[in-house]
Design an enzyme around this catalytic site. Structure first.
Site, PDB file in Angstrom:
ATOM      1  NE  ARG A  31      41.121  43.590  45.098  1.00 28.67           N
ATOM      2  CZ  ARG A  31      41.240  42.677  46.050  1.00 28.67           C
ATOM      3  NH1 ARG A  31      40.777  42.926  47.262  1.00 28.67           N
ATOM      4  NH2 ARG A  31      41.825  41.516  45.806  1.00 28.67           N
ATOM      5  CE1 TYR A  67      48.355  45.767  35.866  1.00 32.30           C
ATOM      6  CE2 TYR A  67      46.112  46.397  36.376  1.00 32.30           C
ATOM      7  CZ  TYR A  67      47.322  46.666  35.776  1.00 32.30           C
ATOM      8  OH  TYR A  67      47.496  47.839  35.087  1.00 32.30           O
ATOM      9  CD  GLU A  68      46.245  46.278  42.227  1.00 31.30           C
ATOM     10  OE1 GLU A  68      46.253  45.711  43.327  1.00 31.30           O
ATOM     11  OE2 GLU A  68      47.148  47.054  41.867  1.00 31.30           O
ATOM     12  N   GLY A  69      43.769  41.284  41.858  1.00 33.36           N
ATOM     13  CA  GLY A  69      42.736  40.268  42.094  1.00 33.36           C
ATOM     14  C   GLY A  69      41.816  40.224  40.888  1.00 33.36           C
TER      15      GLY A  69
END
Length: 601
Positions: A270, A408-410
């Site tokens: 993140r 992406y990355e949550g």
């Protein structure tokens, strides 16, 4: 040990309840000579190998992405975060952020390949692998001889990463596991040598991580490349495992530890994703400024028009704020890692705990900077007008590439809720004292406000009071919400999202002000007037967002006298004594950009 670290380094989330002095934060102006040399060599690589061949990435030249990755490996750029004993450069966290930042601005296709390989493809082995695993795999990954990919997402398991159905069954002789399942959206799948695969053993509550070599004869097959909106030359495929044999010694960490590995990998991912959005903003802003200076309408360059100047100023301001906050957090993480290593902790454990400590800031940055790069590229298209919509200019590809960063990355929705949820959990563990400050805010609301005229003659004196007041808004809204809903707060997602936006704006605005104050003390206020204007402009807009989201939160969980009191508090805490001249701030920033013909901060 934790007590010793506590004295030296602030904890994650403490920015909300502790006053931070500008001398205590790291800024891009603090880069060492070595870091500046590294930055310049990365920029040279990017301009020569990536920016000059941007059309190849847009035409889905996957082979060129792979060959560019090999060149990056030859230059040592794939091993910046890898310890020297495993063939890497062993750089500190700030330096690894710096490389990620400047290597990612030319094209999202390469940025994704680089991030997937160095982050989630290599890092789980360096942080969780056994000595044998690290010696076997990491040197090849650091050099670019091999490439890594990360298999977590499945058709039914996206944001709920622990719900994957891929199975790992121990063989009868106990020597290997047989992995069967389907993974999707796998970056680098088309050219990777090794996968980090997450699968469930039996009915385990949590998934387990495995290192799986990519051998098609071992039950591994793939779909064709996905057709995507952006990051077009980033290899993205579905991967199928059909009783793929994996030696038991290739289990990563312990059985059932996969979810923990995945979450910690995402924390690093993140903040690195935030860094990966920074140079894209600089390049888009520079491109927009250059075009605005060249484009003549009504017998003058469009860079002289207020509507265009406003856009350029806002684009530069968001890039400057993103830099300020990203490198502040990166240095906090680096200091935390160093403090743990000084206490005798292994590098693996120190890095894991260091990043985990600042998971709140990692989520904040991921959301803020990914949304800023999208807005920046959108305004870039607008400055270019009709040409911005054409593939002949770099704006439309920048806009398409930026879009994935919010997913992406949550997703940004998940990260918003995580940032507030993690902060509340830290408070419950006693790591961050939210209760005491929240009670003081409640007492302040009941008291009579001061009508004294404060002395705001010093630089940022009023702005710092406003930031402190915005923190009170968060404590008021989040504190009351926790009191009302307790453990059920998780189910009130819209309220969490509103609180998260307040938290995000506080961190971003404070970081920008502190960076600029530090710079003004070093260079003199008269030399950094444009940066001062950016800090003030960012805060002005942050106050508006806090006001809007605070009102929404208060209206959603309170009524009657309580609601009236909180709304009065919100009004008091978001009030300026001296409103800034917003148009004049934008003009000052734009004037500098137009004169320099680039993003120049």
């Amino acid at each position: 040990m934790a007590d010793t670290i506590e004295k030296n380094v602030t904890r994650g989330g403490q920015f909300l309840v502790k006053e931070t002095k500008c001398e205590d934060i790291f800024t891009p102006e603090d880069f060492s000579e070595e870091q500046l040399m590294m930055r310049d060599s990365v920029k040279e690589f990017v301009d020569k190998e990536l920016w000059a061949h941007k059309d190849r990435f847009e035409k889905k030249d996957y082979a060129y992405t792979e060959s560019s990755m090999r060149k990056a490996g030859e230059l040592g750029l794939l091993g910046v975060a890898v310890p020297e004993e495993y063939g890497g450069l062993g750089m500190g966290f700030v330096s690894t952020m710096l490389v990620c930042d400047y290597i990612s601005g030319a094209t999202g296709s390469f940025s994704t390949a680089f991030g997937a390989h160095t982050g989630i493809g290599t890092m789980p082995i360096t942080l969780y692998g056994t000595e044998e695993q690290k010696k076997k795999y990491v040197p090849k990954l650091a050099s670019g001889e091999w490439f890594g990919a990360y298999c977590l997402t499945e058709p039914g398991a996206g944001s709920d990463a622990n719900s994957g159905k891929t199975k790992a069954v121990l063989s009868e002789d106990g020597t290997h596991y047989l992995i069967t399942g389907q993974k999707m959206w796998i970056s680098n799948a088309g050219f990777c040598s090794v996968f980090i695969v997450f699968a469930r053993i039996g009915d385990d509550k949590n998934i387990t991580g495995f290192i799986v070599e990519n051998d098609p004869s071992n039950g591994i097959s793939m779909n064709e490349e996905e057709h995507k909106l952006g990051i077009r030359a980033s290899s993205t495929r579905q991967v199928f495992f059909n009783e793929t044999k994996v030696p038991v010694e290739n289990m990563l960490s312990e059985r059932g530890n996969g979810f923990k590995i995945a979450m910690n990998a995402l924390n690093v991912g993140r903040i690195k994703l935030a860094a990966a959005c920074l140079d894209a903003q600089r390049r888009v802003t520079t491109g927009a400024v250059k075009y605005a200076n060249e484009r003549i309408q009504f017998n003058t360059s469009i860079s002289s028009f207020g509507a265009i100047r406003s856009k350029l100023a806002e684009m530069a301001t968001s890039a400057y704020a993103g830099e300020s906050a990203s490198y502040r957090a990166a240095k906090d993480i680096e200091d935390r890692i160093a403090a743990r290593e000084a206490e005798g902790t292994s590098h693996q454990e120190a890095e894991l705990k260091g990043v985990e400590e600042y998971a709140i800031e990692c989520s904040i940055l991921k959301v803020a900077v990914s949304e800023d790069v999208q807005n920046c590229s959108d305004e870039g298209i607008q400055v270019f007008g009709g040409m911005g919509f054409s593939e002949d200019t770099p704006m439309e590809s920048a806009w398409r590439d930026a879009r994935i960063a919010r997913i992406y990355e949550g997703t940004n929705e998940i990260n918003r809720m995580l940032s507030v949820g993690m902060l509340i959990k830290k408070a419950m563990k006693g790591h961050v004292d939210l209760l005491g400050p929240a009670m003081k805010v409640q007492e302040e609301l009941m008291g009579i406000p001061s009508f004294d005229t404060p002395d705001f003659s010093e630089l940022f004196a009023e702005e710092k009071v406003i930031v402190a007041n915005l923190k009170k808004v968060f404590l008021m809204v989040a504190g009351s919400a926790v009191q009302k809903y307790g453990p059920d707060l998780d189910s009130h997602q819209q309220l969490l999202m509103a609180a998260a936006d307040i938290l995000i704006e506080i961190y971003m605005a404070e970081s920008t002000i502190l960076r600029t104050e530090k710079l003004a003390k070093k260079e003199g206020e008269d030399k950094v007037q444009e940066q001062i204007a950016m800090a003030k402009l960012y805060l002005y807009k942050a106050v508006d967002i806090v006001n809007l989201r605070g009102k929404e939160g208060i209206a959603s969980f309170s009524e009657g006298d309580e609601q009236r009191m909180m709304l009065m508090g919100l009004k008091r805490f978001t009030k300026y004594t001296n409103l800034p001249n917003v148009v004049a701030l934008r003009e000052k920033i734009a004037e500098k950009l137009v004169a320099e013909n680039s993003y120049c901060f």
